[in-house]
Design an enzyme around this catalytic site. Structure first.
Site, PDB file in Angstrom:
ATOM      1  CD  GLU A  81      -4.961 -27.149 -21.395  1.00 47.88           C
ATOM      2  OE1 GLU A  81      -5.102 -26.734 -20.225  1.00 47.88           O
ATOM      3  OE2 GLU A  81      -5.136 -26.420 -22.401  1.00 47.88           O
TER       4      GLU A  81
ATOM      5  CG  MET B 219      -2.028 -36.656   5.068  1.00 48.77           C
ATOM      6  SD  MET B 219      -2.236 -37.943   6.307  1.00 48.77           S
ATOM      7  CE  MET B 219      -2.705 -39.334   5.278  1.00 48.77           C
TER       8      MET B 219
ATOM      9  CE  LYS C 165      -1.057 -22.792 -37.174  1.00 47.87           C
ATOM     10  NZ  LYS C 165      -2.330 -22.684 -36.489  1.00 47.87           N
TER      11      LYS C 165
ATOM     12  CG  PHE D 257       1.154 -15.864 -28.696  1.00 48.51           C
ATOM     13  CD1 PHE D 257       0.957 -15.221 -27.476  1.00 48.51           C
ATOM     14  CD2 PHE D 257       0.117 -16.613 -29.235  1.00 48.51           C
ATOM     15  CE1 PHE D 257      -0.261 -15.319 -26.809  1.00 48.51           C
ATOM     16  CE2 PHE D 257      -1.109 -16.706 -28.579  1.00 48.51           C
ATOM     17  CZ  PHE D 257      -1.289 -16.063 -27.356  1.00 48.51           C
ATOM     18  CD  GLN D 258      -1.195 -19.625 -26.634  1.00 46.13           C
ATOM     19  OE1 GLN D 258      -1.495 -20.305 -27.607  1.00 46.13           O
ATOM     20  NE2 GLN D 258      -2.045 -19.349 -25.650  1.00 46.13           N
TER      21      GLN D 258
END
Ligand SMILES: Cc1ncc(C[n+]2csc(CCOP(=O)(O)OP(=O)(O)O)c2C)c(N)n1
Ligand SMILES: [Mg+2]
Lengths: 570, 157
Positions: free
Chosen positions: A49, A471, A161, A111-112
């Site tokens: 993502e 760097m 949802k 959950f999640q």
């Protein structure tokens, strides 16, 4: 009309002119995904993502239109965080849509579940948790409006949802937005514009200092007009690259920590700073007390964000407004003038202290970029990762047009460049898009090779492989007694025998994903390899095994002033 | 210097956390913050007391203004304003000291709202100097608990 939340999202996106979404599915966005592949919207399936957020960012920076990314709840949403923070720091319009657990479960450690509104608060311009499907259409409309107006930025819509599944009985997409507490100011204050005109007319050594705001507002033409009319040299920040044609005689290229010597000298001597869409970031000013001492606070600061003005340095003439509109007003009123002595001084610096690298027989990273510039004639969209290669990309490619240099400036996010290039390629199918990468950074979002190959995106990645987190190694060399603590990425001659030289082997890696890999080990191979890469209508990795301990110069150490500037030659 | 900043915001959930988050992430110090609905139920007013030099206060103002849900920001420190705070204080007392404490409460036009064997709870509202003076006087008896609303302020006229 009756419509479910998921359908409203699709319809809203279409009405907002969205053509593509970058994203990744999951349980909390199943309803959205159930509509997506039946909709006219293009969907780019990323492999992480973070890649979706950066791709939306690259799409937005290269086209000027808001980028859209989508992720599921919990880990999907938290994976967007770095991308949102990157976009927020650089004022990039993104609308991120995340799934959320059903409203009755919010707060239950379901959950999640992750509190995305809380997590994203300091890294978004605004965010929403949609609790009622009847608010959804208005929220989508507002989100796009907020993302692209004023000082642009990312907006997150967290969509439970059950709201995706809920039915709105009288859906109508709003025609307009009215947020009473959000009214960006575009027109500059006439009194301040008058003062600015007078200050420019009186200045003997004026300097234009342009940031990303010039590009966002589309003010490049106006900057050039003002510079030409009043004979004002112009320097840009990293994000301002492309905002002023670097091949123009008044161009000073980038200033600051790794700016050109002449830009920094000009800033040191100027008696009037004309800051346009820039924010006097610490990488530009260095030690604030010693910054631009001869301006004596004589600063015109044009910015759409009032909070950017007088934050870091004192400003005598603040002009809140859109850079383009304000510059137009100034140009309308200003008399042409010449600053021959000042220009002569600057031209002398330019001659005396040009940007140079050692052009010997070795494979130097700067040479690769310089050749890329020559071959592409400056017509590519360049993205970068973060590190030495980023600074060399800023130095040795000549930018003449806005929206052709995409780089994470504010946050300095390694792993930005490749997914951003994917987004830029999606938004500009006919342009050449090249990510100038380091061997460290490219590994941070290397999985997007699959995305590029699967969607047939002919992005070119030039890896300047110095086998170091270069760097950081440079700072260790200069300021930490050469203690290269955990910055070496691959075995060197000091390592025990039997080690493979390439970790990973980027050529094989590219091939494993179905892309093309080319390795360059000698200077003489650079031009043919670049030509071959540009000819190939596929995703290509060009791995250049460059000098390992090359440094980026000039350099003003952090918190120092122009007097501590180090080195011209690497 | 201490500033009194009066902010009108959208009356919606999440706005308070935006403002509190702004103060913590920018390193501004909130001395107190009080929120309540205004005559328009869609709008809340926050009275924020914040300490800082001019530069910090300028940033506080600008950053507050930048928040999408903020409708109006006024620094009323230099204006003529009235401010009040409501304080509930539970003071230790014995039969010997009770009389003296009650006297102090009467002088300050404070109110006794609860009393038992060992403690006495008073309610006092007013400007900061009055509350400060009152607390100084009752402190020697022993303050068991102190609850303050934070200041609220309104401009005159
Ligand atoms: C996500 C992230 N982690 C760490 C850093 C710190 N950092 C800045 S530059 C750099 C090295 C980058 O190495 P590489 O991509 O190989 O580029 P080079 O400097 O060698 O050109 C690191 C680790 C960062 N900017 N971003
Ligand atoms: Mg490297």
């Amino acid at each position: 009309m009756k419509m479910t939340g998921a359908d409203i999202v699709i319809d809203g996106l279409i009405r907002e002119g969205v053509e593509v979404i970058f994203g990744f599915p999951g349980g909390a966005v199943l309803d959205l995904f159930d509509r997506l592949n039946k909709s006219p919207l293009r969907f780019i399936l990323v492999r992480h993502e973070q890649g979706a957020a950066h791709a939306a960012d690259g799409y937005a920076r290269s086209t000027g239109r808001p980028g859209v990314c989508m992720a599921t709840s919990g880990p999907g949403a938290t994976n967007l965080v770095t991308g949102l923070a990157t976009a927020y720091m650089d004022s990039v319009p993104i609308v991120a849509i995340t799934g959320q657990v059903p409203t009755p479960m919010i707060g239950n450690d379901a959950f999640q579940e992750a509190d995305m509104v809380g997590i994203s608060r300091p890294i978004t311009k605004y965010n929403y948790l949609v609790k009622n499907v009847n608010d959804l259409a208005r929220i989508i409309k507002e989100a796009f409006y907020i993302a692209r107006t004023g000082r642009p930025g990312p907006v997150l819509i967290d969509l439970p949802k059950d709201v995706q599944r809920a039915v709105c009985d009288n859906y109508k997409y709003p025609d307009s937005v009215n947020i009473r507490s959000y009214k960006p100011v575009y027109k500059g204050h006439p009194l301040m514009i008058k003062k600015a005109v007078e200050a420019i007319e009186h200045a003997k050594q004026p300097l234009l200092y342009c940031g990303g705001g010039v590009i966002i507002s589309g003010a490049s033409k106006e900057v050039l007009k003002l510079a030409a009319r009043c004979n004002i040299p112009c320097t840009t920040t990293l994000l301002g690259l492309g905002g002023f044609p670097e091949d123009h005689s008044l161009a000073l290229k980038m200033l600051g920590m790794h700016g050109t010597q002449y830009a920094n000298y000009a800033m040191h001597e100027t008696d009037l700073i004309i800051a346009v869409g820039a924010r006097f970031d610490d990488r530009v000013t260095g030690k604030i007390d010693e910054f631009a001492p001869n301006a004596h606070g004589n600063v015109i600061h044009i910015d759409i964000d009032p909070s950017a003005i007088s934050k870091n340095i004192r400003v005598s003439i603040p002009v809140v407004g859109d850079c383009k509109e304000v510059l137009r007003e100034i140009i309308k009123r200003i008399k042409p003038k010449k600053n021959p002595k000042w220009i002569a001084k600057i031209n002398k610096w330019k001659k005396q202290y040009p940007l140079v690298y050692r052009n010997d027989n070795k494979l130097r990273p700067q040479y690769v970029i310089h050749q890329l510039y020559k071959i592409t004639k400056g017509n590519a969209i360049i993205t970068t990762e973060v590190g030495q290669h980023q600074m060399w990309a800023a130095h040795y490619y000549t930018y003449t047009k806005p929206r052709t240099f995409l780089s994470s400036g504010g946050l300095g996010t390694m792993g930005y460049g490749f997914p951003a290039a994917i987004g830029a390629q999606v938004g500009n199918p006919d342009r050449l898009v090249v990510d100038i990468a380091g061997d460290g950074s490219i590994q941070m979002n290397i999985q997007e090779l699959a995305t590029a190959v699967m969607h047939g995106l002919p992005v070119k990645v030039i890896i300047l492989n110095n086998r170091y987190l270069g760097m950081v190694r440079q700072w260790q060399q200069l300021f930490y007694n050469k203690n290269y603590s955990y910055t070496c990425l691959a075995p060197t001659k000091d390592c025990p025998p039997g080690c493979t030289r390439f970790i990973p082997d980027f050529v094989k890696l590219a091939e494993a994903y179905g892309a093309v890999g080319i390795r360059v080990t000698k200077k003489a191979e650079v031009i043919p390899a670049l030509r071959k890469a540009l000819r190939t209508p596929r995703t290509v990795f060009v791995e250049c095994m460059v000098e390992e301990e090359e440094n980026v110069f000039p350099m003003i150490p952090a918190g120092a002033s122009v007097r501590q500037m180090m080195g011209g030659m690497a | 210097m201490q500033h009194v900043i009066s902010v009108l915001v959208e009356n919606r959930s999440g706005v308070l956390s935006h403002i509190a988050g702004l103060f913590s992430s920018r390193g501004f110090n909130i001395d107190s913050l009080a929120v309540g609905e205004t005559q328009d139920p869609t709008i809340s007013r926050m009275t924020i007391i914040v300490t800082g030099d001019d530069k910090i206060i300028e940033q506080v103002n600008k950053q507050l203004n930048k928040l999408i849900d903020v409708i109006k920001v006024q620094d009323i420190t230099e204006d003529e304003y009235l401010d009040r705070e409501l304080v509930l204080v539970k003071i230790n007392c014995t039969s010997q000291t009770r009389g003296e404490i009650v006297q102090i409460i009467e002088i300050f036009k404070a109110k006794i709202i609860d009393v038992n064997q060992k403690t006495l709870t008073a309610e006092i509202a007013g400007p900061q100097d009055k509350i400060g003076a009152f607390l100084d006087l009752v402190k020697p008896f022993g303050i068991k608990e102190l609850v303050r609303t934070g200041r609220i302020a309104i401009t005159r006229g």
